[in-house]
Design a protein around this motif. Structure first.
Motif, PDB file in Angstrom:
ATOM      1  N   ALA A 117     -12.705   7.976   2.554  1.00  0.00           N
ATOM      2  CA  ALA A 117     -13.626   7.120   3.303  1.00  0.00           C
ATOM      3  C   ALA A 117     -14.383   6.187   2.359  1.00  0.00           C
ATOM      4  O   ALA A 117     -14.540   4.992   2.643  1.00  0.00           O
ATOM      5  CB  ALA A 117     -14.606   7.986   4.095  1.00  0.00           C
ATOM      6  N   LYS A 118     -14.834   6.711   1.235  1.00  0.00           N
ATOM      7  CA  LYS A 118     -15.587   5.899   0.281  1.00  0.00           C
ATOM      8  C   LYS A 118     -14.747   4.751  -0.264  1.00  0.00           C
ATOM      9  O   LYS A 118     -15.205   3.610  -0.343  1.00  0.00           O
ATOM     10  CB  LYS A 118     -16.074   6.786  -0.868  1.00  0.00           C
ATOM     11  N   ILE A 119     -13.503   5.044  -0.609  1.00  0.00           N
ATOM     12  CA  ILE A 119     -12.621   4.015  -1.168  1.00  0.00           C
ATOM     13  C   ILE A 119     -12.277   2.951  -0.129  1.00  0.00           C
ATOM     14  O   ILE A 119     -12.374   1.745  -0.377  1.00  0.00           O
ATOM     15  CB  ILE A 119     -11.322   4.652  -1.703  1.00  0.00           C
ATOM     16  N   LEU A 120     -11.872   3.371   1.069  1.00  0.00           N
ATOM     17  CA  LEU A 120     -11.395   2.417   2.070  1.00  0.00           C
ATOM     18  C   LEU A 120     -12.516   1.549   2.634  1.00  0.00           C
ATOM     19  O   LEU A 120     -12.252   0.469   3.171  1.00  0.00           O
ATOM     20  CB  LEU A 120     -10.670   3.145   3.197  1.00  0.00           C
ATOM     21  N   ARG A 121     -13.743   2.001   2.503  1.00  0.00           N
ATOM     22  CA  ARG A 121     -14.880   1.214   2.979  1.00  0.00           C
ATOM     23  C   ARG A 121     -15.572   0.447   1.845  1.00  0.00           C
ATOM     24  O   ARG A 121     -16.636  -0.131   2.048  1.00  0.00           O
ATOM     25  CB  ARG A 121     -15.878   2.135   3.678  1.00  0.00           C
ATOM     26  N   SER A 122     -14.956   0.434   0.690  1.00  0.00           N
ATOM     27  CA  SER A 122     -15.566  -0.222  -0.470  1.00  0.00           C
ATOM     28  C   SER A 122     -15.329  -1.730  -0.461  1.00  0.00           C
ATOM     29  O   SER A 122     -14.421  -2.235   0.213  1.00  0.00           O
ATOM     30  CB  SER A 122     -14.997   0.365  -1.761  1.00  0.00           C
ATOM     31  N   GLU A 123     -16.136  -2.442  -1.218  1.00  0.00           N
ATOM     32  CA  GLU A 123     -15.972  -3.893  -1.342  1.00  0.00           C
ATOM     33  C   GLU A 123     -14.633  -4.239  -1.976  1.00  0.00           C
ATOM     34  O   GLU A 123     -13.999  -5.229  -1.606  1.00  0.00           O
ATOM     35  CB  GLU A 123     -17.118  -4.478  -2.174  1.00  0.00           C
ATOM     36  N   THR A 124     -14.202  -3.424  -2.932  1.00  0.00           N
ATOM     37  CA  THR A 124     -12.919  -3.688  -3.578  1.00  0.00           C
ATOM     38  C   THR A 124     -11.774  -3.619  -2.566  1.00  0.00           C
ATOM     39  O   THR A 124     -10.906  -4.498  -2.530  1.00  0.00           O
ATOM     40  CB  THR A 124     -12.667  -2.684  -4.708  1.00  0.00           C
ATOM     41  N   ALA A 125     -11.764  -2.581  -1.745  1.00  0.00           N
ATOM     42  CA  ALA A 125     -10.703  -2.430  -0.746  1.00  0.00           C
ATOM     43  C   ALA A 125     -10.727  -3.583   0.246  1.00  0.00           C
ATOM     44  O   ALA A 125      -9.684  -4.178   0.561  1.00  0.00           O
ATOM     45  CB  ALA A 125     -10.863  -1.102  -0.013  1.00  0.00           C
ATOM     46  N   THR A 126     -11.906  -3.927   0.730  1.00  0.00           N
ATOM     47  CA  THR A 126     -12.028  -5.029   1.676  1.00  0.00           C
ATOM     48  C   THR A 126     -11.541  -6.335   1.067  1.00  0.00           C
ATOM     49  O   THR A 126     -10.850  -7.133   1.713  1.00  0.00           O
ATOM     50  CB  THR A 126     -13.484  -5.174   2.147  1.00  0.00           C
ATOM     51  N   GLY A 127     -11.871  -6.554  -0.198  1.00  0.00           N
ATOM     52  CA  GLY A 127     -11.460  -7.780  -0.868  1.00  0.00           C
ATOM     53  C   GLY A 127      -9.961  -7.931  -1.006  1.00  0.00           C
ATOM     54  O   GLY A 127      -9.432  -9.055  -1.013  1.00  0.00           O
ATOM     55  N   LEU A 128      -9.249  -6.812  -1.094  1.00  0.00           N
ATOM     56  CA  LEU A 128      -7.796  -6.877  -1.224  1.00  0.00           C
ATOM     57  C   LEU A 128      -7.134  -7.479   0.017  1.00  0.00           C
ATOM     58  O   LEU A 128      -6.037  -8.041  -0.065  1.00  0.00           O
ATOM     59  CB  LEU A 128      -7.226  -5.487  -1.497  1.00  0.00           C
ATOM     60  N   LEU A 129      -7.798  -7.379   1.156  1.00  0.00           N
ATOM     61  CA  LEU A 129      -7.236  -7.935   2.383  1.00  0.00           C
ATOM     62  C   LEU A 129      -7.199  -9.460   2.365  1.00  0.00           C
ATOM     63  O   LEU A 129      -6.436 -10.076   3.116  1.00  0.00           O
ATOM     64  CB  LEU A 129      -8.043  -7.466   3.597  1.00  0.00           C
ATOM     65  N   ASP A 130      -8.016 -10.060   1.510  1.00  0.00           N
ATOM     66  CA  ASP A 130      -8.070 -11.527   1.462  1.00  0.00           C
ATOM     67  C   ASP A 130      -6.742 -12.145   1.032  1.00  0.00           C
ATOM     68  O   ASP A 130      -6.486 -13.327   1.297  1.00  0.00           O
ATOM     69  CB  ASP A 130      -9.169 -11.982   0.495  1.00  0.00           C
ATOM     70  N   GLN A 131      -5.896 -11.378   0.357  1.00  0.00           N
ATOM     71  CA  GLN A 131      -4.614 -11.894  -0.129  1.00  0.00           C
ATOM     72  C   GLN A 131      -3.572 -12.041   0.984  1.00  0.00           C
ATOM     73  O   GLN A 131      -2.604 -12.792   0.844  1.00  0.00           O
ATOM     74  CB  GLN A 131      -4.025 -10.950  -1.180  1.00  0.00           C
ATOM     75  N   LEU A 132      -3.762 -11.305   2.069  1.00  0.00           N
ATOM     76  CA  LEU A 132      -2.671 -11.138   3.026  1.00  0.00           C
ATOM     77  C   LEU A 132      -2.252 -12.395   3.788  1.00  0.00           C
ATOM     78  O   LEU A 132      -1.048 -12.626   3.962  1.00  0.00           O
ATOM     79  CB  LEU A 132      -3.012 -10.009   4.017  1.00  0.00           C
ATOM     80  N   PRO A 133      -3.185 -13.242   4.247  1.00  0.00           N
ATOM     81  CA  PRO A 133      -2.720 -14.410   5.010  1.00  0.00           C
ATOM     82  C   PRO A 133      -1.774 -15.305   4.225  1.00  0.00           C
ATOM     83  O   PRO A 133      -0.708 -15.695   4.741  1.00  0.00           O
ATOM     84  CB  PRO A 133      -4.032 -15.132   5.371  1.00  0.00           C
ATOM     85  N   GLN A 134      -2.116 -15.644   3.005  1.00  0.00           N
ATOM     86  CA  GLN A 134      -1.263 -16.544   2.230  1.00  0.00           C
ATOM     87  C   GLN A 134      -0.028 -15.856   1.670  1.00  0.00           C
ATOM     88  O   GLN A 134       1.037 -16.461   1.571  1.00  0.00           O
ATOM     89  CB  GLN A 134      -2.075 -17.175   1.087  1.00  0.00           C
ATOM     90  N   GLN A 135      -0.148 -14.583   1.304  1.00  0.00           N
ATOM     91  CA  GLN A 135       0.995 -13.917   0.668  1.00  0.00           C
ATOM     92  C   GLN A 135       2.039 -13.446   1.665  1.00  0.00           C
ATOM     93  O   GLN A 135       3.231 -13.537   1.398  1.00  0.00           O
ATOM     94  CB  GLN A 135       0.503 -12.735  -0.193  1.00  0.00           C
ATOM     95  N   ILE A 136       1.591 -12.912   2.821  1.00  0.00           N
ATOM     96  CA  ILE A 136       2.588 -12.356   3.741  1.00  0.00           C
ATOM     97  C   ILE A 136       2.381 -12.769   5.196  1.00  0.00           C
ATOM     98  O   ILE A 136       3.039 -12.226   6.087  1.00  0.00           O
ATOM     99  CB  ILE A 136       2.677 -10.812   3.629  1.00  0.00           C
ATOM    100  N   GLY A 137       1.479 -13.711   5.447  1.00  0.00           N
ATOM    101  CA  GLY A 137       1.382 -14.267   6.787  1.00  0.00           C
ATOM    102  C   GLY A 137       0.753 -13.385   7.835  1.00  0.00           C
ATOM    103  O   GLY A 137       1.073 -13.504   9.022  1.00  0.00           O
TER     104      GLY A 137
END
Length: 324
Positions: A117-137
């Motif tokens: 829970a701590k990892i998945l709710r962290s700022e680092t984890a959330t920030g990784l989602l920013d890559q998804l629109p451009q990289q994989i649509g």
């Protein structure tokens, strides 16, 4: 067939150029691989029900569980083209295309579900989602989780050497495949619906699985040993097609993001609360449970870390979030 990054980027660029607010189908289609009784499927149903309620019936969600729309690779491709609106996919499948997300699978990055829970709710984890629109649509709105990974074996397991050369069913993605290769096993990708029969007929010798499914889907019936290792987390991500997202109004985007994030996140709390029950129910079956820690796996963990530290900086960032 995988879409090239250039094609994905072009498609996303075209989609995002469309004006938000264009008409979209009221009945969104959401795919996932888990069966109807699974926590993820129940969360998808709850998301659909609340979206219909909060949108006053303007939007509904038709949920397709149990790989009805294909495997995860196929559903991801459908998301990229806009043929599928939404999905709850394992982060495993996404990590096959975005290496940074493979860092979530570092062995013993966490020790329990509270750590997940701590990892998945962290700022680092959330920030990784920013890559998804451009990289994989696709647009990632938030994370969920299954339980920590264990090993259920048809044979007695007392040490890691008992797994040597054995065919172990895995989810087909690089981080876990690397881990079991380092252990000297034969990692064997296999869809979830095929696992029970494969265990029954000896097509595989063991499975990498969480306690919920070991118990609920009765994999214990063909297991002599459950190695209670908690060796790896297994996150899920809620996704919306970038093409579909581009056609939503700002108001609808906000509503979909809020509600989908809420319901995928709820699966984390479910497993935090239910993991002890799943263990208790598994113990009641009478299957032999062998509790182990990192030392059980020898130097495979250090070797995995050394290899993946070269692939992604996200591993160091997630370790920091975990307090390691």
């Amino acid at each position: 067939m995988k879409l090239s990054k250039s094609i994905v980027a072009g498609a996303v660029g075209l989609s995002l150029a469309l004006s938000a607010g264009a008409a979209v189908a009221k009945d969104f289609r959401l795919g996932l691989i888990t069966p109807p009784p699974h926590v993820w499927t129940k969360a998808a149903d709850a998301f659909g029900a609340e979206l219909a309620e909060k949108s006053n019936g303007a939007h509904t969600v038709q949920v397709f569980p149990s790989r009805q729309l294909g495997n995860e690779a196929e559903m991801l491709q459908q998301l990229q083209t806009g043929a599928l609106d939404m999905a709850f996919l394992t982060v495993a499948e996404v990590s096959n295309r975005v290496a940074d997300l493979g860092a979530f699978y570092a062995p013993y990055l966490v020790n329990d579900m509270d750590g997940v829970a701590k990892i998945l709710r962290s700022e680092t984890a959330t920030g990784l989602l920013d890559q998804l629109p451009q990289q994989i649509g696709v647009v990632g709105v938030g994370y969920g989780s299954a339980g920590l990974r264990q090993i259920a074996s048809r044979d007695t397991v007392e040490s890691v050497s008992d797994l040597s050369g054995k065919k172990i069913r895995i989810t087909p993605f690089a981080p876990i495949q690397d881990f079991y290769n380092l252990l000297g096993t034969a990692p064997t990708p296999m869809p979830l619906p095929a696992v029970y029969d494969a265990m029954a007929n000896g097509q595989v010798d063991a499975i990498d699985m969480d306690l919920e499914l070991i118990w609920k889907l009765k994999y214990w019936e063909h297991s002599k040993t459950v190695v209670l290792s908690n060796h790896m987390m297994f996150p899920m991500v809620g996704l919306v097609s970038a093409r579909v997202w581009a056609q939503l109004s700002e108001e609808d985007r906000a509503l979909v993001r809020e509600l989908m994030a809420k319901h995928v996140d709820s699966t984390i709390d479910t497993f935090v609360a239910q993991e002890p029950k799943f263990l208790e129910e598994t113990r009641k079956t009478g299957v032999s449970i062998v509790e182990v820690g990192p030392e059980f796996f020898g130097d495979a963990i250090d070797q995995w870390n050394a290899a993946w530290e070269k692939k992604t900086d996200a591993l160091a960032a997630l370790r920091k979030e975990a307090g390691m």
